[in-house]
Design an enzyme around this catalytic site. Structure first.
Site, PDB file in Angstrom:
ATOM      1  N   SER A  72       0.843  -1.191   0.000  1.00 14.95           N
ATOM      2  CA  SER A  72       0.000   0.000   0.000  1.00 14.95           C
ATOM      3  C   SER A  72       0.875   1.237   0.000  1.00 14.95           C
ATOM      4  O   SER A  72       1.907   1.272   0.686  1.00 14.95           O
ATOM      5  CB  SER A  72      -0.878  -0.001   1.264  1.00 14.95           C
ATOM      6  OG  SER A  72      -1.612   1.210   1.367  1.00 14.95           O
ATOM      7  N   HIS A 126      -0.806   4.033   0.764  1.00 18.25           N
ATOM      8  CA  HIS A 126      -1.773   4.866   1.496  1.00 18.25           C
ATOM      9  C   HIS A 126      -2.640   5.653   0.512  1.00 18.25           C
ATOM     10  O   HIS A 126      -3.064   6.767   0.793  1.00 18.25           O
ATOM     11  CB  HIS A 126      -1.029   5.821   2.442  1.00 18.25           C
ATOM     12  CG  HIS A 126      -1.691   6.023   3.773  1.00 18.25           C
ATOM     13  ND1 HIS A 126      -1.278   5.432   4.929  1.00 18.25           N
ATOM     14  CD2 HIS A 126      -2.758   6.784   4.141  1.00 18.25           C
ATOM     15  CE1 HIS A 126      -2.035   5.810   5.937  1.00 18.25           C
ATOM     16  NE2 HIS A 126      -2.958   6.627   5.483  1.00 18.25           N
ATOM     17  N   ARG A 176      -1.443   9.160  -0.346  1.00 21.05           N
ATOM     18  CA  ARG A 176      -1.682  10.250   0.613  1.00 21.05           C
ATOM     19  C   ARG A 176      -0.460  10.612   1.459  1.00 21.05           C
ATOM     20  O   ARG A 176      -0.501  11.581   2.204  1.00 21.05           O
ATOM     21  CB  ARG A 176      -2.851   9.866   1.540  1.00 21.05           C
ATOM     22  CG  ARG A 176      -4.164   9.866   0.810  1.00 21.05           C
ATOM     23  CD  ARG A 176      -5.285   9.265   1.635  1.00 21.05           C
ATOM     24  NE  ARG A 176      -5.734  10.087   2.741  1.00 21.05           N
ATOM     25  CZ  ARG A 176      -6.529  11.144   2.642  1.00 21.05           C
ATOM     26  NH1 ARG A 176      -6.957  11.522   1.456  1.00 21.05           N
ATOM     27  NH2 ARG A 176      -6.913  11.810   3.701  1.00 21.05           N
ATOM     28  N   ARG A 187     -11.710   4.052  -0.556  1.00 18.93           N
ATOM     29  CA  ARG A 187     -12.575   5.202  -0.868  1.00 18.93           C
ATOM     30  C   ARG A 187     -13.978   4.803  -1.338  1.00 18.93           C
ATOM     31  O   ARG A 187     -14.960   5.384  -0.851  1.00 18.93           O
ATOM     32  CB  ARG A 187     -11.887   6.113  -1.890  1.00 18.93           C
ATOM     33  CG  ARG A 187     -10.609   6.795  -1.340  1.00 18.93           C
ATOM     34  CD  ARG A 187      -9.901   7.515  -2.464  1.00 18.93           C
ATOM     35  NE  ARG A 187      -8.729   8.263  -2.062  1.00 18.93           N
ATOM     36  CZ  ARG A 187      -7.474   7.811  -2.165  1.00 18.93           C
ATOM     37  NH1 ARG A 187      -7.227   6.580  -2.602  1.00 18.93           N
ATOM     38  NH2 ARG A 187      -6.446   8.580  -1.821  1.00 18.93           N
TER      39      ARG A 187
HETATM   40  C1  LIG Z   1      -9.873   9.685   3.978  1.00 16.30           C
HETATM   41  C2  LIG Z   1      -8.869   8.588   4.151  1.00 16.30           C
HETATM   42  C3  LIG Z   1      -8.422   8.255   5.418  1.00 16.30           C
HETATM   43  C4  LIG Z   1      -7.516   7.208   5.601  1.00 16.30           C
HETATM   44  N1  LIG Z   1      -7.101   6.875   6.865  1.00 16.30           N
HETATM   45  C5  LIG Z   1      -6.266   5.820   7.031  1.00 16.30           C
HETATM   46  C6  LIG Z   1      -5.884   5.396   8.343  1.00 16.30           C
HETATM   47  O1  LIG Z   1      -6.268   5.979   9.341  1.00 16.30           O
HETATM   48  N2  LIG Z   1      -5.055   4.327   8.464  1.00 16.30           N
HETATM   49  C7  LIG Z   1      -4.598   3.655   7.361  1.00 16.30           C
HETATM   50  O2  LIG Z   1      -3.872   2.680   7.503  1.00 16.30           O
HETATM   51  N3  LIG Z   1      -4.937   4.030   6.114  1.00 16.30           N
HETATM   52  C8  LIG Z   1      -5.760   5.085   5.919  1.00 16.30           C
HETATM   53  N4  LIG Z   1      -6.115   5.456   4.663  1.00 16.30           N
HETATM   54  C9  LIG Z   1      -5.566   4.698   3.514  1.00 16.30           C
HETATM   55  C10 LIG Z   1      -6.498   3.566   3.082  1.00 16.30           C
HETATM   56  O3  LIG Z   1      -6.681   2.620   4.088  1.00 16.30           O
HETATM   57  C11 LIG Z   1      -5.973   2.855   1.816  1.00 16.30           C
HETATM   58  O4  LIG Z   1      -4.703   2.328   2.089  1.00 16.30           O
HETATM   59  C12 LIG Z   1      -5.880   3.784   0.596  1.00 16.30           C
HETATM   60  O5  LIG Z   1      -6.919   4.720   0.570  1.00 16.30           O
HETATM   61  C13 LIG Z   1      -5.826   3.022  -0.718  1.00 16.30           C
HETATM   62  O6  LIG Z   1      -7.039   2.405  -1.023  1.00 16.30           O
HETATM   63  P1  LIG Z   1      -8.099   2.990  -2.096  1.00 16.30           P
HETATM   64  O7  LIG Z   1      -7.346   3.314  -3.346  1.00 16.30           O
HETATM   65  O8  LIG Z   1      -9.071   1.865  -2.268  1.00 16.30           O
HETATM   66  O9  LIG Z   1      -8.700   4.214  -1.512  1.00 16.30           O
HETATM   67  C14 LIG Z   1      -7.022   6.492   4.465  1.00 16.30           C
HETATM   68  C15 LIG Z   1      -7.486   6.843   3.196  1.00 16.30           C
HETATM   69  C16 LIG Z   1      -8.386   7.870   3.031  1.00 16.30           C
HETATM   70  C17 LIG Z   1      -8.868   8.184   1.632  1.00 16.30           C
END
Ligand SMILES: Cc1cc2nc3c(=O)[nH]c(=O)nc-3n(C[C@H](O)[C@H](O)[C@H](O)COP(=O)(O)O)c2cc1C
Length: 339
Positions: free
Chosen positions: A235, A237, A240, A292
């Site tokens: 990942s 993140h 982010r 998301r």
């Molecule tokens: C608004 C938001 C808050 C997030 N908060 C966390 C968090 O607290 N801990 C964490 O491990 N990942 C967090 N993430 C990352 C997600 O768990 C994930 O790794 C990332 O969004 C990729 O997945 P996606 O492309 O399906 O969104 C967050 C992502 C978003 C968009």
């Protein structure tokens, strides 16, 4: 309700930062942080999404016409299909100030329980988020997996101890949150990088299967395995924490080559359909996480909205398995995709 209605409702509820695009590809939100976007300049989520699209599926209908079984087992957990809903630490900060991440966790756990999968939940800075997640876990077949931010080891172990009366079936630490500014400044308990020794200490304290989230290279995957990780989550993140990292689908092959068989491999980042889940499994992942779109489904319909979304992913996975010649999860292999 159907999925289109879920999206329409979400557009009314989610606040100005997310446009609820027909496909969640990280373009319209780009560098909206706070919000659902990626760190400036904001290409990370879109890079993740595009990488899955470049991988193609090989049709094979010359197989026995028997039923499809998407169930699997991971770290002793039984999953009706290989998906975990991904952690989100705060929604008030990202969407509307009155939003309640503990309610999101509750609805996710209810939906995951009803669909036979697990919900990973984030480390809000607010202690009450944990207290309520523990209650939700008890109410929903213990289907929650806490994911701790990389605060001091002392602080993480204090949080782990909150679970003593209702141990989750796995515990996780997300190592790539180390750079999030709001965690660094968290009363001296905040984010920081971790050594292999730090992770060993946390693994020993967790007692449960231990998952390390935020792995983006064979080098760091090997460090997590050395620390004793039972599973890693590939990942970035969702783009982010740092821009211009590779997409998760791009690094998966080197990580599979380095650690497959020594640690379970999970992956997230731009996975938007059952087709993408199939591709990740064909490349050697054991399960996927989606973040998301699950959140959008929550804003669009609470528990029911999330269930509608999970059903959509499962049914797309079944269809892809049917068309590519896999009847059970273990049948899926690299010959079924073209990278
Ligand atoms: C608004 C938001 C808050 C997030 N908060 C966390 C968090 O607290 N801990 C964490 O491990 N990942 C967090 N993430 C990352 C997600 O768990 C994930 O790794 C990332 O969004 C990729 O997945 P996606 O492309 O399906 O969104 C967050 C992502 C978003 C968009």
């Amino acid at each position: 309700m159907n999925y289109q209605e879920v999206l329409e409702n979400a557009r009314k509820n989610i606040g100005p930062n997310c446009k609820v695009c027909p496909v969640c590809n990280g373009l319209a939100c780009k560098n909206t942080m706070p919000g659902p976007g990626s760190k400036a300049p904001g290409n990370g989520a879109n890079d993740n999404y595009n990488a899955w699209k470049k991988i193609k599926l090989n049709v094979d209908t010359f197989v026995e016409n028997s039923p499809i079984d998407t169930s699997t087992e991971l770290l002793g957990l039984k999953l009706s299909f290989p998906l975990i809903t991904a952690p989100i630490g705060s929604i008030a900060m990202q969407f509307n100030p009155t939003d309640d991440v503990a309610d999101f966790n509750e609805k996710c756990m209810a939906a995951c329980e009803s669909r036979g999968i697990f919900h990973a939940y984030g480390n809000g800075r607010d202690q009450r988020v944990w207290d309520r997640a523990i209650e939700s876990g008890k109410a929903h077949s213990n289907c929650g997996i806490p994911v701790f931010n990389p605060g001091t080891n002392e602080h993480i172990m204090e949080l782990m101890d909150l679970f003593k009366d209702s141990m989750p079936k796995a515990m996780s630490v997300v190592v790539d949150s180390a750079g999030l500014p709001h965690l660094k400044s968290f009363n001296g308990k905040g984010g920081g990088t971790k050594t292999i020794e730090d992770l060993k200490e946390l693994k020993a304290h967790a007692k449960e299967p231990f998952i390390v989230k935020g792995i983006m290279s064979a080098r760091t995957a090997l460090k997590a395995v050395e620390a004793g990780a039972d599973a890693i989550i590939v990942s970035n993140h969702g783009g982010r924490v740092l821009s211009d990292t590779p997409a998760t689908a791009e690094v998966l092959p080197e990580i599979v080559a380095a650690v497959k068989g020594r640690s379970k491999i999970l992956i997230d980042g731009g996975i938007r359909s059952g087709l993408d889940v199939f591709k990740a499994l064909a490349m050697g992942a054991d399960a996927c996480l989606i973040c998301r779109p699950v959140l959008i489904s929550y804003y669009g319909g609470g528990q029911e909205g999330i269930e509608i979304y999970l059903d959509k992913i499962k049914s797309e996975l079944e269809d892809t398995m049917y068309m590519c010649g896999a009847r059970k999860i273990a049948d899926i292999d690299e010959t079924m995709i073209r990278v």
